[in-house]
Write an enzyme that holds these catalytic residues in place. Structure first.
Site, PDB file in Angstrom:
ATOM      1  N   GLU A   1       0.867  -1.174   0.000  1.00 14.41           N
ATOM      2  CA  GLU A   1       0.000   0.000   0.000  1.00 14.41           C
ATOM      3  C   GLU A   1       0.904   1.225   0.000  1.00 14.41           C
ATOM      4  OE1 GLU A   1      -2.450  -0.498   3.434  1.00 14.41           O
ATOM      5  OE2 GLU A   1      -3.986  -1.610   2.348  1.00 14.41           O
TER       6      GLU A   1
ATOM      7  N   TYR B   1     -10.965  -4.546   2.754  1.00 17.50           N
ATOM      8  CA  TYR B   1     -10.093  -4.243   3.880  1.00 17.50           C
ATOM      9  C   TYR B   1     -10.968  -4.139   5.130  1.00 17.50           C
ATOM     10  CZ  TYR B   1      -6.271  -1.704   6.357  1.00 17.50           C
ATOM     11  OH  TYR B   1      -5.285  -1.293   7.205  1.00 17.50           O
TER      12      TYR B   1
ATOM     13  N   ASP C   1      -5.785   8.443  10.918  1.00 14.86           N
ATOM     14  CA  ASP C   1      -4.483   7.921  11.327  1.00 14.86           C
ATOM     15  C   ASP C   1      -4.084   8.339  12.725  1.00 14.86           C
ATOM     16  OD1 ASP C   1      -3.762   8.367   7.985  1.00 14.86           O
ATOM     17  OD2 ASP C   1      -3.532   6.436   8.994  1.00 14.86           O
TER      18      ASP C   1
END
Lengths: 262, 373
Positions: free
Chosen positions: A41, A167, A52
């Protein structure tokens, strides 16, 4: 090259491109592939990485200080593709840099660079109409995130829109390493299996060989992000070697598992 | 998404629930101090020699700004959803204070995220939040201002989504926030419209309001949208220059982009990275703008201009000395535009300016920047 997971569980490795610089990222990725990573990725740094945790936030800030752009990441992808014919390459980015480049232009350039697909962190399936059309027109796999809090109905929508793999996010929260794998993870993968036949990669919080082995029992692939980015941060001057060593440890587990299931 | 869908469902139910509306109205009246007055600025009008200037006094609302309208509405939704923890972002601190206030009122745990740069320039509000029982968490990443506080609040929310409600303070973010927050602030315009008709027997020629995220402005604009002859003027932060990073005027140099769950006009660089912004007023210092404003701009129903830091400071002093009102620096931007516009209008015309907050929180900045004679 379709995204196929040969080794079970496959290893999906995330790096923030441009941290500490693009040349080092190139070395890190090639070393990771050699060490056993099946899919890479390529993270595009963004000024506001809301999904994040602190490790990837810091990496993004460092990469942005060098002026790393989406365009540069795509150029890097083309170079990596020259050296790695059978590795999956996914662009991992927030939506705004892609919109700024233009969806169509992004898809054209990504396809030409040999990129296999993309995951746009803050683009929900519901808003992805144009994106899906452009991605499909350029033969790129759109990968989406599925969360433990996603309803069954939403998991179905995500599955229908996805190509390559889905995912699954292991827990409610942002990227970052954790001591224990959440209970949410196994349940989510089970629910996803009912909605899709695509391979399922599980990520967020995985940093040890033990966790990798545990996840490998019920997911097709394991995504390791912050642990790798952290390793890069803590090993200045020998990033590629440190990452390769780390990945070999994790990969060894999956070879053991494959061997033991024969 | 699940949390957003749950919120939307609860909000739709609450909208149709008379008891919810009645309880909200009661709190707005007996606790927050609504309705707020519409004051005729006699001396300022005379001094400028043009249109009659009326001031909508959101500065008189409990906690000193319009923010509490939305906080009370969302807090009642939190009760309905059975959650006990509330988080919020804050720029100038007014939304943080209003959130801490309603959490104290209803007994919720409260955490407010604030950029460390903003904490420095709005110390009074940091203290108020803590006195009210909220935990204030400084955010040191990025530009250390509002957008970074929002990032951190969003990270907290996705992590604690099952127990926590994110009490967003403006008409930003993913749906249903822009709509819901606007609805909770509509009371400003609803009152102002009735008040001006009573005072003048006609509608104003123009409404002027400052625009950060866009909540006070959309709140006063909304009930006038249908009155096509009423001009709606939004005033953005002109900061101290025209270059990217020197201001926060989204309509002068921004372009469509996606930030923090919304697609709207965003100040960004050529690679799609979100720009840093500057304004002397923390509450206007944000690189994106509520999507409804983007629509009003693109359909030309509203006009957007900018006022500089210097103009806002001058307007603060002038309003203080002609009307005895010290506006918040944010609101001073609206006053600055009124000072420019009113003299060019006929004496028979009426202008309504939204004073979205009081200036006590800005005393430190005013002291640094003003040389008082």
């Amino acid at each position: 090259m379709p995204l196929t997971f040969y080794n079970k569980p496959a290893l999906v490795a995330y790096v923030t491109c441009g941290d500490p610089d693009l040349a080092t990222t190139r070395d890190i990725v090639l070393a990771a592939i050699e060490a056993g990573a099946d899919v890479i990725e390529l993270g595009v740094p963004f000024s506001d990485p809301v999904a994040d945790g602190p490790v990837i936030q810091r990496a993004s800030e460092r990469a942005l200080r060098h002026g790393t752009t989406l365009a540069q990441v795509l150029t890097l992808a083309a170079e990596l593709r020259q050296h790695a014919q059978s590795t999956g390459l996914i662009v991992f980015s927030y939506l705004n840099p892609i919109l700024r480049m233009g969806l169509e232009k992004f898809c054209k350039v990504a396809r030409a660079a040999g990129v296999d697909g993309a995951l746009v962190t803050d683009l929900p399936v519901e808003e992805a109409g144009e994106y899906l059309r452009d991605m499909r027109a350029h033969d790129l796999a759109p990968v989406f995130l599925a969360a433990p809090t996603s309803t069954d109905e939403r998991l179905k929508r995500i599955a229908q829109a996805s190509q390559g793999f889905v995912y699954a996010v292991s827990r409610t929260g942002v990227t970052g390493q954790r001591q224990r794998l959440a209970d949410d993870a196994r349940k989510l993968v089970r629910r996803l299996r009912r909605a899709t036949k695509l391979p399922i990669a599980l990520g967020f919080g995985i940093s040890t060989a033990e966790q990798f082995a545990e996840v490998g029992k019920f997911a097709d692939a394991v995504v390791v992000g912050s642990a790798i980015v952290d390793m890069i941060e803590r090993n200045p001057g020998r990033e590629a070697a440190a990452v390769a060593h780390f990945i070999k440890e994790l990969s060894a587990v999956s070879h053991q598992l494959s061997a033991s299931s024969l | 998404m699940a949390a957003l869908e749950e919120l939307e469902r609860e909000y739709e139910k609450a909208k149709r629930d008379r008891k919810f509306q009645a309880r909200l109205d009661e709190l707005l009246r007996t606790y927050a101090g609504r309705p707020t007055p519409l004051s005729f600025a006699r001396r300022l009008t005379e001094k400028l020699g043009g249109a009659k200037i009326y001031l909508k006094r959101e500065d008189l609302l409990h906690t000193g700004a319009h923010k509490i309208n939305n906080c009370l509405g969302q807090a009642l939704l939190v009760e309905r959803m059975g959650k006990h923890r509330v988080i919020a972002e804050t720029g100038a601190g007014q939304h943080g204070v209003a959130t801490a206030t309603v959490c104290a009122l209803l007994g919720f745990e409260c955490v407010v995220y604030m950029g460390t740069e903003d904490m420095r320039r709005q110390e009074l509000n940091v203290f108020r939040m803590r006195l009210l029982g909220a935990e204030v968490r400084g955010v040191d990443s990025g530009s250390r201002t509002l957008k970074d506080a929002i990032n951190e609040a969003m990270r907290d929310w996705v992590t604690n989504v099952r127990t926590t409600h994110y009490l967003l303070g403006s008409v930003l973010g993913a749906h249903p926030y822009p709509t819901m927050v606007r609805d909770f602030h509509r009371v400003i315009g609803r009152e102002a419209r009735a008040q001006i008709l009573k005072a003048e027997g006609k509608l104003p020629s123009a409404i002027i309001a400052c625009v950060g995220g866009g909540s006070n402005s959309i709140g006063i604009f909304y009930d006038f949208l249908k009155d096509k002859k009423v001009r709606l003027i939004g005033v953005e932060a002109g900061g101290h220059g025209d270059r990217l990073g020197e201001h926060a005027a989204r309509f002068c140099g921004g372009s469509p982009g996606v930030l923090q769950g919304t697609r709207s006009y965003v100040l960004q660089d050529a690679a799609g990275q979100i720009a840093t912004t500057h304004s002397i007023s923390a509450g206007l210092d944000y690189p994106s703008i509520g999507p409804e404003h983007a629509w009003l701009h693109d359909t030309s129903r509203a006009e957007y201009v900018a006022a500089s830091d210097a103009a806002a400071l001058a307007a603060t002093t002038l309003l203080a000395r002609t009307e005895g009102i010290i506006p918040a620096l944010e609101s001073a931007h609206a006053v600055a535009e009124a000072l420019k516009r009113a003299p060019k209008m006929k004496k028979s015309e009426v202008v309504v300016v939204n004073i979205s907050g009081r200036g006590d929180k800005d005393i430190g900045i005013l002291r640094e920047n003003l040389e008082l004679s």
